[in-house]
Design a protein around this motif. Structure first.
Motif, PDB file in Angstrom:
ATOM      1  N   THR A  76     -19.955  67.394  23.911  1.00 46.44           N
ATOM      2  CA  THR A  76     -19.075  66.943  22.837  1.00 46.44           C
ATOM      3  C   THR A  76     -19.870  66.596  21.586  1.00 46.44           C
ATOM      4  OG1 THR A  76     -19.203  64.639  23.572  1.00 46.44           O
ATOM      5  CG2 THR A  76     -17.394  65.975  24.464  1.00 46.44           C
ATOM      6  N   PRO A  88     -22.258  56.533  23.406  1.00 50.37           N
ATOM      7  CA  PRO A  88     -22.123  56.612  21.943  1.00 50.37           C
ATOM      8  C   PRO A  88     -22.370  55.286  21.238  1.00 50.37           C
ATOM      9  CG  PRO A  88     -20.352  57.819  23.016  1.00 50.37           C
ATOM     10  CD  PRO A  88     -21.101  57.097  24.103  1.00 50.37           C
ATOM     11  N   ALA A 104     -14.108  66.115  12.923  1.00 53.05           N
ATOM     12  CA  ALA A 104     -14.343  64.810  13.544  1.00 53.05           C
ATOM     13  C   ALA A 104     -14.817  63.804  12.505  1.00 53.05           C
ATOM     14  CB  ALA A 104     -15.361  64.931  14.673  1.00 53.05           C
ATOM     15  N   GLU A 110     -14.010  61.976  18.780  1.00 53.80           N
ATOM     16  CA  GLU A 110     -14.794  62.906  19.595  1.00 53.80           C
ATOM     17  C   GLU A 110     -14.077  64.243  19.666  1.00 53.80           C
ATOM     18  OE1 GLU A 110     -16.320  62.959  24.267  1.00 53.80           O
ATOM     19  OE2 GLU A 110     -16.068  61.074  23.179  1.00 53.80           O
ATOM     20  N   LYS A 121     -19.512  63.621  18.367  1.00 54.41           N
ATOM     21  CA  LYS A 121     -18.832  62.358  18.084  1.00 54.41           C
ATOM     22  C   LYS A 121     -19.211  61.873  16.694  1.00 54.41           C
ATOM     23  CE  LYS A 121     -20.030  61.497  22.893  1.00 54.41           C
ATOM     24  NZ  LYS A 121     -21.023  62.605  22.901  1.00 54.41           N
ATOM     25  N   GLU A 144     -17.218  53.800  26.364  1.00 56.04           N
ATOM     26  CA  GLU A 144     -17.992  54.569  25.387  1.00 56.04           C
ATOM     27  C   GLU A 144     -19.400  53.991  25.275  1.00 56.04           C
ATOM     28  OE1 GLU A 144     -17.235  57.290  24.027  1.00 56.04           O
ATOM     29  OE2 GLU A 144     -15.051  57.474  24.061  1.00 56.04           O
TER      30      GLU A 144
END
Length: 682
Positions: free
Chosen positions: A288, A260, A427, A325, A290, A257
């Protein structure tokens, strides 16, 4: 010229931020990602900044190459070697079935099939003592079989090797002797935590992506060298720190990751400048969205991390950002099910062909197309990467969706955005409400190419009133990488009762970990100034199965003993579960020590001060925005705004790589650092 560059490769766009230390100026490059050749996308984005590949004294890189390879299962031909009798650990897993009444439930699918799993006679107990001696002849035969069958990578996971790696080390020697070019991943080098299934899953994934990532990083390093670059190349890790190419080439799973994580680090630094301690980081890109929660200016680390979700995903035992996510981004496609219900995502139009409005042949309606139809994105403008907006194409695909469900054009477009916002709000709820936190207590940071455009609707869903749009939001994750330090982690399982520990010996143990980590930092190819350390332990009450993490960075056990540690654990347990057992014995399960090598920071410059009135040169004109009905709304240029300027919605604030949308009732105020502070209307 002294220039530092950060690169963040996403599913749709590749972002580059170049920082000139002499002038303190930042230049931004954004281009469509090129999945067939990621380096071409980097070059395209770098060209926009007008920085040559030969110039940067340091390049920091984050990428989706690891997570994409795992999700798409496009890795190397990999096998697994384990202790005799434990061949099926990887496939059996935890026999986890969280949804007992779901008849369509599918358990995790291993990356390595059973026929590619080999056994070697050997056995250690939980303390690391030998129960069955390592069978050298059998191990050599397995190594020769693997070489003969042409595997590209091998994961070696022996029982309890986290306590004693001797057998794994010897197995690695035999494998490399039989096939020198084989990518060998030994479990004790990747994870020294207990839980055999989770450790096996982690090391198998590391081996699965190892050849791909190591070749990619080697090629990137060679491209920089061939261009005459003599600077360093550092890789962003999932733990919120940087590492050198050599380590990541051996442990590519650490960059799971990486993109992010850069954004969260950037949020922490902006929070620090604004005097905030807590915030929600929300990143919406093209593929996406997040969400992650920052508390007390600390990097949010996940207790558990799964590729593909908790229910049927693969667990990864690495220090990683605590993030949720969802497959909702600007390129997420809207589709209609058999019952006539409209859904958005998780499928995405990606970089190629992308949304229909990109003019590259996209034929499916997407979130971005809906935003164009409603006027939120100018139908006559352009996007990063030189793309011209095709307004008619957006109207065509959204119109087709509208006809299918029996709505007018604008209602269908608004419905697509409402469904997407609901998914993205979930999320945020997953990292707040589901963990006992009220999202209304936090400021919400919105960034990514699509975050500022959609955040007002997401905030309304959550009842959040304060939203912050930082500077350069479309490339904010890359910008955050330039605010990051080098980092090494040592995570070692060694279960011991607290009342049996000798404080002085425990302090000595922690110090030894710190010395080893500091030496590892010094051996890397990236220079740094000073070193600081973080300490924590995973603890539980005796008799419990699972543990929680307790920060012990401020404790010197030479002088304080262990009473303070027990008190901190009781308090942490009380906060997490709303109960504690002060009189019960506790035990340490895992020790976690991190070393941070300090790197130069980007100072956040202040902008010129104005009044509440927006200067005339910041007003670009008006545009029709549709919120149920049409509003003639002002369009502003963000670069011309001054500190203290106040803008009332409906309005749009445009910059080179993204647009901030103010819905009716929203108010934006520009702070001294150029951040947009939004007060969300009802």
């Amino acid at each position: 010229m002294s220039t530092r560059v950060a690169v963040d490769i996403g599913g749709t766009f590749t972002d580059v931020v170049a920082f000139d230390e002499a002038t303190q100026e930042i230049s931004i490059g954004k281009s469509l990602s090129t999945p067939d050749d990621l380096i071409r996308g980097i070059k395209n984005a770098l060209a926009v900044t007008e920085v040559q590949m030969s110039e940067p004294e340091s390049v920091i890189h984050g990428s989706t190459v690891v997570i994409n390879a795992l999700i798409e299962r496009k890795g190397a031909r990999t096998c697994l070697i384990t202790t005799a009798g434990f061949r099926d650990i990887y496939e059996i897993g935890r026999v986890n079935r969280p949804d007992a009444f779901n008849f369509d439930f599918v358990q995790h699918r291993p990356l390595i099939p059973r026929e590619h799993i080999f056994e070697v006679p050997e056995r250690l107990n939980g303390g690391g003592s030998v129960v069955v001696e390592f069978d050298e002849d059998a191990a050599r035969a397995v190594a020769e079989t693997i070489a003969a069958r042409g595997f590209d990578a091998v994961a070696v996971v022996f029982l309890h090797a986290y306590r004693n790696p001797a057998h794994e080390i010897r197995m690695g020697e035999l494998l490399r002797a039989a096939q020198a070019e084989l990518f060998v991943s030994l479990s004790h080098e990747v994870s020294r935590e207990y839980r055999e299934f989770e450790r096996t899953s982690t090391v198998a994934a590391n081996a699965f992506v190892g050849p791909i990532v190591s070749r990619y990083l080697a090629r990137l390093q060679n491209e920089l060298t061939a261009a005459g670059n003599t600077g360093s190349l550092a890789i962003m890790q999932s733990n919120g720190g940087l590492s050198d190419v050599a380590r990541i080439s051996a442990e590519p799973i650490q960059m799971m990751e990486s993109g992010p994580a850069g954004g969260v680090i950037g949020c922490i630094e902006v929070c620090r400048s604004l005097g905030l301690r807590d915030a929600i980081a929300f990143d919406m890109g093209g593929t996406t969205a997040k969400a992650s929660v920052i508390r007390d200016l600390t990097f949010p680390a996940a207790a558990e991390y799964f590729v593909g979700g908790y229910a049927s995903g693969l667990p990864m035992q690495i220090p990683c950002l605590d993030i949720v996510e969802v497959g909702t981004g600007g390129g997420s496609t809207a589709w209609v099910d058999a019952a006539g219900g409209v859904h958005v995502g998780p499928q995405s139009a990606g970089a190629k062909p992308g949304p229909a409005c990109y003019g590259q042949g996209g034929i499916e309606p997407t979130v971005t197309d809906a935003a164009v139809v409603l006027g939120f994105i100018s139908g006559e403008g352009s996007l990063a990467g030189g793309l011209q907006i095709d307004h008619d194409a957006a109207r065509t695909v959204i119109g087709s969706l509208a006809d299918t469900v029996g709505l007018d054009l604008h209602a269908a477009a608004a419905g697509v955005l409402a469904i997407a916002a609901s998914s993205m709000a979930n999320a945020v709820r997953a990292v707040t409400t589901e963990r006992g936190l009220d999202p209304r207590d936090f400021a919400l940071f919105a960034y990514g190419g699509n975050g500022p455009l959609h955040i007002s609707l997401v905030a309304r869903e959550l009842g959040i009133s304060r939203v912050i749009i930082p500077q350069a939001p479309a490339v904010f994750s890359a910008l955050g990488m330039l605010m990051t330090d080098l980092r090494r982690d040592s995570v070692v399982t060694n279960i011991r009762r607290l009342d049996a520990l000798v404080p002085e010996l425990f302090e000595q143990e922690l110090t030894e970990y710190e010395v080893a980590l500091a030496d590892s930092l010094a051996e890397g190819a990236v220079g740094f100034s000073e070193t600081t350390f973080l300490r924590s332990v995973d603890m539980r009450y005796v008799g419990q199965e699972h543990s929680i993490s307790v920060d012990i960075s401020g404790i010197d056990f030479h002088s304080t003993g262990l009473d303070r540690l027990k008190a901190q654990f009781d308090a942490a347990h009380q906060e997490r579960f709303n109960h504690s057992a002060d009189d019960e014995a506790a035990e340490i399960v895992t020790v976690r020590v991190s070393a941070l090598g300090r790197l130069p920071r980007i100072d956040q410059p202040k902008i010129a001060i104005g009044t509440s009135s927006v200067p005339t040169k910041a007003v670009r004109g008006t545009r029709e925005l549709v919120f149920g009905r049409s509003y003639a709304s002002s369009v502003y240029t963000r670069a011309e705004l001054l500190a203290g300027n106040v803008i009332h919605g409906p309005a749009v604030i445009e910059e080179a790589t993204t647009t901030t949308l103010l819905r009716p009732g929203d108010i934006a105020e520009v702070d001294s650092f150029g951040n947009l502070n939004l007060t969300i209307g009802s």
